[in-house]
Design a protein around this motif. Sequence first.
Motif, PDB file in Angstrom:
ATOM      1  N   ILE A 174       0.863  -1.185   0.000  1.00  0.00           N
ATOM      2  CA  ILE A 174       0.000   0.000   0.000  1.00  0.00           C
ATOM      3  C   ILE A 174       0.893   1.226   0.000  1.00  0.00           C
ATOM      4  CG2 ILE A 174      -1.807   1.286   1.192  1.00  0.00           C
ATOM      5  CD1 ILE A 174      -1.328  -2.293   2.175  1.00  0.00           C
ATOM      6  N   LEU A 175       0.800   2.021  -1.036  1.00  0.00           N
ATOM      7  CA  LEU A 175       1.631   3.215  -1.188  1.00  0.00           C
ATOM      8  C   LEU A 175       0.833   4.449  -0.794  1.00  0.00           C
ATOM      9  CD1 LEU A 175       4.183   4.693  -2.296  1.00  0.00           C
ATOM     10  CD2 LEU A 175       3.095   4.602  -4.553  1.00  0.00           C
ATOM     11  N   LEU A 176       1.291   5.158   0.233  1.00  0.00           N
ATOM     12  CA  LEU A 176       0.658   6.399   0.679  1.00  0.00           C
ATOM     13  C   LEU A 176       1.515   7.567   0.212  1.00  0.00           C
ATOM     14  CD1 LEU A 176      -1.441   7.998   2.342  1.00  0.00           C
ATOM     15  CD2 LEU A 176       0.020   7.641   4.348  1.00  0.00           C
ATOM     16  N   THR A 177       1.018   8.349  -0.741  1.00  0.00           N
ATOM     17  CA  THR A 177       1.844   9.388  -1.348  1.00  0.00           C
ATOM     18  C   THR A 177       0.981  10.413  -2.078  1.00  0.00           C
ATOM     19  OG1 THR A 177       3.663   9.751  -2.919  1.00  0.00           O
ATOM     20  CG2 THR A 177       2.075   8.035  -3.478  1.00  0.00           C
ATOM     21  N   ASP A 178       1.582  11.559  -2.387  1.00  0.00           N
ATOM     22  CA  ASP A 178       0.930  12.508  -3.283  1.00  0.00           C
ATOM     23  C   ASP A 178       1.354  12.247  -4.730  1.00  0.00           C
ATOM     24  OD1 ASP A 178       3.519  13.535  -3.457  1.00  0.00           O
ATOM     25  OD2 ASP A 178       3.098  15.252  -2.163  1.00  0.00           O
ATOM     26  N   ALA A 179       2.288  11.298  -4.908  1.00  0.00           N
ATOM     27  CA  ALA A 179       2.761  10.843  -6.229  1.00  0.00           C
ATOM     28  C   ALA A 179       3.467  11.936  -7.031  1.00  0.00           C
ATOM     29  CB  ALA A 179       1.613  10.245  -7.040  1.00  0.00           C
ATOM     30  N   VAL A 180       3.935  12.988  -6.358  1.00  0.00           N
ATOM     31  CA  VAL A 180       4.712  14.018  -7.058  1.00  0.00           C
ATOM     32  C   VAL A 180       6.159  13.537  -7.106  1.00  0.00           C
ATOM     33  CG1 VAL A 180       5.374  16.449  -7.130  1.00  0.00           C
ATOM     34  CG2 VAL A 180       3.118  15.801  -6.277  1.00  0.00           C
ATOM     35  N   HIS A 181       6.445  12.652  -8.038  1.00  0.00           N
ATOM     36  CA  HIS A 181       7.763  12.006  -8.176  1.00  0.00           C
ATOM     37  C   HIS A 181       8.724  12.968  -8.871  1.00  0.00           C
ATOM     38  CE1 HIS A 181      10.679   8.834  -9.000  1.00  0.00           C
ATOM     39  NE2 HIS A 181      10.653   9.182 -10.283  1.00  0.00           N
ATOM     40  N   ASN A 182       9.810  13.341  -8.172  1.00  0.00           N
ATOM     41  CA  ASN A 182      10.747  14.297  -8.751  1.00  0.00           C
ATOM     42  C   ASN A 182      12.209  13.913  -8.543  1.00  0.00           C
ATOM     43  OD1 ASN A 182      11.070  14.901  -6.007  1.00  0.00           O
ATOM     44  ND2 ASN A 182       9.694  16.686  -6.124  1.00  0.00           N
ATOM     45  N   ALA A 183      12.465  12.626  -8.266  1.00  0.00           N
ATOM     46  CA  ALA A 183      13.837  12.146  -8.114  1.00  0.00           C
ATOM     47  C   ALA A 183      13.878  10.653  -8.418  1.00  0.00           C
ATOM     48  CB  ALA A 183      14.352  12.407  -6.696  1.00  0.00           C
ATOM     49  N   GLY A 184      14.950  10.202  -9.071  1.00  0.00           N
ATOM     50  CA  GLY A 184      15.116   8.778  -9.326  1.00  0.00           C
ATOM     51  C   GLY A 184      14.408   8.306 -10.586  1.00  0.00           C
ATOM     52  N   PRO A 185      14.548   6.999 -10.906  1.00  0.00           N
ATOM     53  CA  PRO A 185      13.950   6.437 -12.119  1.00  0.00           C
ATOM     54  C   PRO A 185      12.429   6.440 -12.070  1.00  0.00           C
ATOM     55  CG  PRO A 185      15.634   4.981 -11.173  1.00  0.00           C
ATOM     56  CD  PRO A 185      15.344   6.023 -10.158  1.00  0.00           C
ATOM     57  N   ASP A 186      11.835   6.249 -13.243  1.00  0.00           N
ATOM     58  CA  ASP A 186      10.380   6.159 -13.350  1.00  0.00           C
ATOM     59  C   ASP A 186       9.893   4.942 -12.555  1.00  0.00           C
ATOM     60  OD1 ASP A 186       7.710   5.762 -14.151  1.00  0.00           O
ATOM     61  OD2 ASP A 186       8.097   6.560 -16.147  1.00  0.00           O
ATOM     62  N   PRO A 187       9.000   5.133 -11.577  1.00  0.00           N
ATOM     63  CA  PRO A 187       8.564   4.015 -10.739  1.00  0.00           C
ATOM     64  C   PRO A 187       7.600   3.050 -11.423  1.00  0.00           C
ATOM     65  CG  PRO A 187       7.379   5.996 -10.126  1.00  0.00           C
ATOM     66  CD  PRO A 187       8.398   6.411 -11.152  1.00  0.00           C
ATOM     67  N   ARG A 188       7.120   3.393 -12.610  1.00  0.00           N
ATOM     68  CA  ARG A 188       6.132   2.539 -13.286  1.00  0.00           C
ATOM     69  C   ARG A 188       6.711   1.156 -13.609  1.00  0.00           C
ATOM     70  NH1 ARG A 188       5.449   7.697 -15.279  1.00  0.00           N
ATOM     71  NH2 ARG A 188       3.339   8.572 -15.255  1.00  0.00           N
ATOM     72  N   THR A 189       7.977   1.110 -14.002  1.00  0.00           N
ATOM     73  CA  THR A 189       8.585  -0.178 -14.361  1.00  0.00           C
ATOM     74  C   THR A 189       8.626  -1.123 -13.168  1.00  0.00           C
ATOM     75  OG1 THR A 189      10.777   0.761 -13.933  1.00  0.00           O
ATOM     76  CG2 THR A 189       9.976   0.826 -16.196  1.00  0.00           C
ATOM     77  N   LEU A 190       8.855  -0.576 -11.978  1.00  0.00           N
ATOM     78  CA  LEU A 190       8.929  -1.407 -10.778  1.00  0.00           C
ATOM     79  C   LEU A 190       7.538  -1.808 -10.295  1.00  0.00           C
ATOM     80  CD1 LEU A 190      10.780  -2.733  -8.762  1.00  0.00           C
ATOM     81  CD2 LEU A 190      10.880  -0.598  -7.486  1.00  0.00           C
ATOM     82  N   ALA A 191       6.550  -0.954 -10.515  1.00  0.00           N
ATOM     83  CA  ALA A 191       5.188  -1.259 -10.071  1.00  0.00           C
ATOM     84  C   ALA A 191       4.690  -2.558 -10.693  1.00  0.00           C
ATOM     85  CB  ALA A 191       4.253  -0.110 -10.436  1.00  0.00           C
ATOM     86  N   ARG A 192       5.110  -2.855 -11.931  1.00  0.00           N
ATOM     87  CA  ARG A 192       4.676  -4.065 -12.624  1.00  0.00           C
ATOM     88  C   ARG A 192       5.089  -5.336 -11.893  1.00  0.00           C
ATOM     89  NH1 ARG A 192       3.560  -2.794 -18.121  1.00  0.00           N
ATOM     90  NH2 ARG A 192       4.316  -0.727 -18.737  1.00  0.00           N
ATOM     91  N   ARG A 193       6.113  -5.263 -11.068  1.00  0.00           N
ATOM     92  CA  ARG A 193       6.674  -6.459 -10.427  1.00  0.00           C
ATOM     93  C   ARG A 193       5.945  -6.846  -9.137  1.00  0.00           C
ATOM     94  NH1 ARG A 193      12.915  -5.013 -10.015  1.00  0.00           N
ATOM     95  NH2 ARG A 193      12.915  -7.042  -8.984  1.00  0.00           N
ATOM     96  N   PHE A 194       5.017  -6.008  -8.687  1.00  0.00           N
ATOM     97  CA  PHE A 194       4.287  -6.313  -7.454  1.00  0.00           C
ATOM     98  C   PHE A 194       3.119  -7.249  -7.738  1.00  0.00           C
ATOM     99  CE2 PHE A 194       6.579  -2.670  -5.999  1.00  0.00           C
ATOM    100  CZ  PHE A 194       6.669  -2.798  -4.626  1.00  0.00           C
ATOM    101  N   PRO A 195       2.883  -8.219  -6.849  1.00  0.00           N
ATOM    102  CA  PRO A 195       1.677  -9.039  -7.002  1.00  0.00           C
ATOM    103  C   PRO A 195       0.411  -8.227  -6.793  1.00  0.00           C
ATOM    104  CG  PRO A 195       2.800  -9.546  -4.940  1.00  0.00           C
ATOM    105  CD  PRO A 195       3.712  -8.654  -5.712  1.00  0.00           C
ATOM    106  N   GLU A 196       0.502  -7.198  -5.924  1.00  0.00           N
ATOM    107  CA  GLU A 196      -0.637  -6.309  -5.668  1.00  0.00           C
ATOM    108  C   GLU A 196      -0.114  -5.020  -5.049  1.00  0.00           C
ATOM    109  OE1 GLU A 196      -4.958  -7.426  -4.222  1.00  0.00           O
ATOM    110  OE2 GLU A 196      -3.652  -7.157  -2.477  1.00  0.00           O
ATOM    111  N   LEU A 197      -0.353  -3.910  -5.735  1.00  0.00           N
ATOM    112  CA  LEU A 197       0.093  -2.603  -5.259  1.00  0.00           C
ATOM    113  C   LEU A 197      -1.077  -1.627  -5.300  1.00  0.00           C
ATOM    114  CD1 LEU A 197       2.263  -0.503  -4.442  1.00  0.00           C
ATOM    115  CD2 LEU A 197       2.727  -0.187  -6.906  1.00  0.00           C
ATOM    116  N   HIS A 198      -1.543  -1.219  -4.119  1.00  0.00           N
ATOM    117  CA  HIS A 198      -2.612  -0.225  -4.017  1.00  0.00           C
ATOM    118  C   HIS A 198      -2.000   1.146  -3.748  1.00  0.00           C
ATOM    119  CE1 HIS A 198      -5.434  -3.481  -3.982  1.00  0.00           C
ATOM    120  NE2 HIS A 198      -5.013  -3.950  -2.816  1.00  0.00           N
ATOM    121  N   VAL A 199      -2.701   2.188  -4.163  1.00  0.00           N
ATOM    122  CA  VAL A 199      -2.215   3.550  -3.963  1.00  0.00           C
ATOM    123  C   VAL A 199      -3.247   4.370  -3.203  1.00  0.00           C
ATOM    124  CG1 VAL A 199      -1.399   5.668  -5.045  1.00  0.00           C
ATOM    125  CG2 VAL A 199      -0.848   3.451  -6.083  1.00  0.00           C
TER     126      VAL A 199
END
Length: 234
Positions: free
Chosen positions: A166-191
Amino acid sequence: MAQHIARRLSIRRRPRDPRAQRGAGTLASVPYRYRSDDIDLDKTIDVLTERPVPEDTDIIVRERMRSRRAAVLIVDVSGSMRGEKVRITAATVAALAAELADDQLALVAFWSDAALLKRLEAAVAPAKLLDQLLRIPARGLTNVHFGLAVAHAELAGSAARQRTAILLTDAVHNAGPDPRTLARRFPELHVLLQTDGEHDVPLATDLARLGHGRLAPVRTHRDAAPALNRLLAG
């Protein structure tokens, strides 16, 4: 204020079998734990022949059981951790700790870096967990990828049949690689998307979709528990 909110939400549910939880799994005969009303008469009669003055838990009922679950809460502590952001964090930690009281819960905090504050197998009181989280100095940048990487590594080591992040965030990503590629690897990722300030709906939507999970907006701390209930209901 954060601890007050947490105490209000940290209500332990009635005891249940620590090895399994109710759900869409194998039908089993188990002692009554104030949930199912589908009584297994044969097994209940066997018990009552030995206990002429039975207690509630001497009644045997049929429930669908599934294996213990493991969950990682990933909390964005970048920017300014004050005001409603702190209250939302407190409500989320407390509500999730209550929901997973008999399961495994890990906690990851992230900013431009990330830290594993609690491992899945560790036993830490919710109040202490919240205190550890709120003592982290807030940082300016938001590296969602780093938080997901630490959480994924922790989940990967679990043998639980159901593994959730469970990811608790405002999702204003401004540092590091694009997190979308890693999200695919989760069995279940809620936001859980914090919408009380600046936030990125498209990224949050992508992360939930790619992570085989769901998205729920939270504007105030009162939204946290109902949003978690919707996310974990499936």
